[in-house]
Design a protein around this motif. Structure first.
Motif, mmCIF file in Angstrom:
data_model
loop_
_atom_site.group_PDB
_atom_site.id
_atom_site.type_symbol
_atom_site.label_atom_id
_atom_site.label_comp_id
_atom_site.label_asym_id
_atom_site.label_seq_id
_atom_site.Cartn_x
_atom_site.Cartn_y
_atom_site.Cartn_z
ATOM 1 N N ALA A 28 -2.540 96.237 -8.617
ATOM 2 C CA ALA A 28 -3.029 96.865 -9.182
ATOM 3 C C ALA A 28 -2.452 98.642 -9.799
ATOM 4 O O ALA A 28 -2.831 99.094 -8.424
ATOM 5 N N GLN A 29 -2.596 98.934 -10.467
ATOM 6 C CA GLN A 29 -1.909 100.581 -10.567
ATOM 7 C C GLN A 29 -2.929 101.660 -10.711
ATOM 8 O O GLN A 29 -4.644 100.764 -11.242
ATOM 9 N N ASP A 30 -2.474 102.187 -11.112
ATOM 10 C CA ASP A 30 -4.196 104.244 -11.156
ATOM 11 C C ASP A 30 -4.436 103.749 -12.811
ATOM 12 O O ASP A 30 -3.139 103.815 -13.328
ATOM 13 N N ASN A 70 -3.057 83.998 -0.189
ATOM 14 C CA ASN A 70 -3.643 85.128 -2.015
ATOM 15 C C ASN A 70 -3.174 86.527 -1.573
ATOM 16 O O ASN A 70 -4.415 86.962 -0.057
ATOM 17 N N SER A 71 -3.447 87.253 -2.245
ATOM 18 C CA SER A 71 -3.304 88.724 -1.790
ATOM 19 C C SER A 71 -3.594 89.521 -3.410
ATOM 20 O O SER A 71 -2.827 88.998 -3.820
ATOM 21 N N LEU A 72 -4.116 90.809 -2.719
ATOM 22 C CA LEU A 72 -4.807 91.944 -3.848
ATOM 23 C C LEU A 72 -4.549 92.957 -3.159
ATOM 24 O O LEU A 72 -5.018 93.180 -2.912
ATOM 25 N N ALA A 73 -3.871 93.877 -4.164
ATOM 26 C CA ALA A 73 -3.379 94.963 -3.149
ATOM 27 C C ALA A 73 -3.384 96.164 -4.496
ATOM 28 O O ALA A 73 -2.827 96.082 -5.790
ATOM 29 N N ASN A 118 -6.563 84.725 2.750
ATOM 30 C CA ASN A 118 -6.385 85.547 1.698
ATOM 31 C C ASN A 118 -6.504 87.111 2.364
ATOM 32 O O ASN A 118 -7.245 87.683 3.121
ATOM 33 N N TYR A 119 -5.640 88.359 1.471
ATOM 34 C CA TYR A 119 -6.020 89.381 2.079
ATOM 35 C C TYR A 119 -6.106 90.565 0.707
ATOM 36 O O TYR A 119 -5.163 90.061 -0.384
ATOM 37 N N LEU A 120 -7.056 91.539 0.811
ATOM 38 C CA LEU A 120 -7.429 92.235 -0.684
ATOM 39 C C LEU A 120 -7.420 94.009 0.640
ATOM 40 O O LEU A 120 -7.939 93.971 1.599
ATOM 41 N N GLY A 121 -6.268 94.765 -0.186
ATOM 42 C CA GLY A 121 -6.420 95.960 0.432
ATOM 43 C C GLY A 121 -6.868 97.012 -0.526
ATOM 44 O O GLY A 121 -5.936 96.745 -1.442
ATOM 45 N N LEU A 122 -7.136 97.531 -0.757
ATOM 46 C CA LEU A 122 -7.159 98.835 -1.720
ATOM 47 C C LEU A 122 -7.354 100.072 -0.671
ATOM 48 O O LEU A 122 -7.708 100.328 0.104
ATOM 49 N N ASN A 168 -9.239 85.785 6.366
ATOM 50 C CA ASN A 168 -9.105 86.681 5.764
ATOM 51 C C ASN A 168 -9.970 87.898 6.456
ATOM 52 O O ASN A 168 -10.706 88.708 7.627
ATOM 53 N N THR A 169 -9.069 88.712 5.566
ATOM 54 C CA THR A 169 -9.157 90.332 5.755
ATOM 55 C C THR A 169 -9.515 91.044 4.353
ATOM 56 O O THR A 169 -8.648 90.924 3.591
ATOM 57 N N ALA A 170 -10.430 92.343 4.658
ATOM 58 C CA ALA A 170 -10.789 93.569 3.061
ATOM 59 C C ALA A 170 -10.362 94.473 3.799
ATOM 60 O O ALA A 170 -11.468 94.851 5.102
ATOM 61 N N ALA A 171 -9.377 95.013 3.514
ATOM 62 C CA ALA A 171 -9.330 96.960 4.260
ATOM 63 C C ALA A 171 -9.196 97.591 2.820
ATOM 64 O O ALA A 171 -8.621 97.443 1.521
#
Length: 416
Positions: A28-30, A70-73, A118-122, A168-171
């Motif tokens: 996801a971009q700014d 799965n990865s979401l950044a 699963n990885y979520l990094g925001l 599962n990772t959420a950062a």
């Protein structure tokens, strides 16, 4: 539902290697305003494999090897972002690294092997970030291994070899921002991390580590950042196991460290306020073992740690609010071993716990804590250590600690 064919990615190179397998990835971009709606489902298996066959390397040997389902950044700067994310992992994930290092390896050996479900990094900078996330890993295997088993490796520059398996990772992280939302994690997976090294000679610092965790949440804020988070974590898989075996004929400074856990939530802040509602439930078996051996040694350290449910909430500012509930019905078994013939100092430690919560605020800021805590442990908790020295040595320092429920809340000066 039938599985798809496995995704495989393998590489071999003599010095510096980067290898990654990611099944589903989104970025996801700014934007201002920004709305992200994400749904990722991975059915097939994901593998990342590397073999290094290196002789007489004169400089560094660096390895990066990762497999992710799965990865979401994403990130936002100077605006607002709302993220709704659903990630589901229904296939196995495996990352394997094999070392064959012949002759003299003059440079430092640095290796990171990671298996992630699963990885979520925001991130957020001068912004507001709102998150509604659900991560699920079904009854699969999440495995990371590192193997150096020839027995004749001469690592003249030392080594830092890390192996990690997390379902599962959420950062989340940033500065001068506001974080709020709900993070839900459920793992029914077996999670395993192993790190084995049999070497001949290491005349430098060498550290071999392994970490296996079902669910991890980390939220870090700096420069007046506020947090208002709800975290719900469950681990129902059969086993979560981390194991390290670090061995050398002659080692100057050798360490093996293993860490295993079911649910872990760490929230840290440098300003503003932190309000956290945490719910953790574990029925998995937690195992952690560290073995370190050396015939001749300068310093040898073997440390193993296992915690079923763990929460840490801290703020170097005024206000911390914690509403914590932890239930553990799984067993926790931790073992640390060291064996040496002739040497100087040996350090051996084993820590095991069912439920742990820590909260702190800043005394210099006239800070205060409001805490509501409920902890229930129905699982066996054991910490054992064995130390054997057959020749002359200078010092042997050992310690074991096993606790069912532990809660610590305090107000301290900044920097303490």
């Amino acid at each position: 539902m039938a599985r798809h064919a496995p995704i495989r990615l393998a590489g071999m190179i003599a010095a510096t290697v980067t290898c990654a397998a990611v099944a589903t990835e989104a970025a996801a971009q700014d934007q201002d305003p920004s709305i992200v709606l994400n749904e990722q489902i991975q059915f097939g298996d994901v593998f990342a494999e590397q073999t290094l066959d290196v002789i007489d390397s004169s400089e560094q040997v660096t390895v990066s090897n990762s497999a992710t389902g799965n990865s979401l950044a994403g990130g936002v700067e100077g605006g607002d972002m709302s993220v709704t994310s659903i990630q589901t992992m229904q296939g196995d994930v495996r990352a394997d690294t094999t070392f064959v290092l012949g002759g003299d390896t003059d440079g430092v050996v640095s290796a990171v092997t990671q298996a992630n479900g699963n990885y979520l990094g925001l991130s957020a900078y001068d912004a507001t970030l709102a998150v509604d996330s659900a991560q699920t890993v079904s009854e699969v295997e999440i495995v990371a291994t590192s193997t150096m088993d020839q027995g004749d490796e001469r690592l003249l520059g030392g080594a830092y070899v890390d192996t990690s398996a997390i379902a599962n990772t959420a950062a989340m992280g940033g500065e001068r921002s506001s974080f709020e939302g709900t993070l839900v994690q459920w793992s029914d997976a077996n999670v395993r991390a192993s790190n084995y090294a049999a070497t001949q000679y290491i005349p430098a610092e060498a550290e071999f580590t392994a970490q296996a965790v079902a669910n991890v949440v980390a939220v870090t804020g700096t420069s007046v950042t506020g947090q208002n988070m709800t975290i719900d974590q469950r681990s129902t898989g059969g086993i979560i196991d981390s194991g390290v075996s670090a061995n050398a004929g002659n080692a100057w400074d050798l360490a093996g460290r293993a860490n295993a856990g079911a649910n872990r939530a760490v929230l840290t802040n440098q300003g503003g306020s932190v309000a956290a509602t945490t719910r953790q439930d574990n029925s998995s078996q937690i195992q952690s073992q560290a073995i370190v051996t050396a015939y001749d040694y300068g310093s040898g350290e073997s440390y193993a740690r296992g915690v079923a449910n763990e929460v840490s909430v801290g703020n170097n500012d005024i206000y911390v609010e914690i509403d914590n509930t932890q239930i553990n019905t799984g067993g926790v078994a931790v073992n640390a071993q060291f064996a040496g013939a002739q040497g100087y100092d040996a350090y051996v430690g084993a820590d095991a716990a069912g439920n742990v919560v820590t909260g702190f605020a800043c005394a210099d800021c006239a800070g205060y804590i409001t805490a509501t805590n409920s902890q229930t442990n129905n699982g066996n908790v054991s910490a054992t250590a064995q130390t054997t020295t057959s020749g002359a040595n200078r010092a042997v320092i050992t310690g074991t600690n096993a606790v069912g429920n532990a809660a610590t809340f305090y107000v301290s000066r900044s920097g303490d």
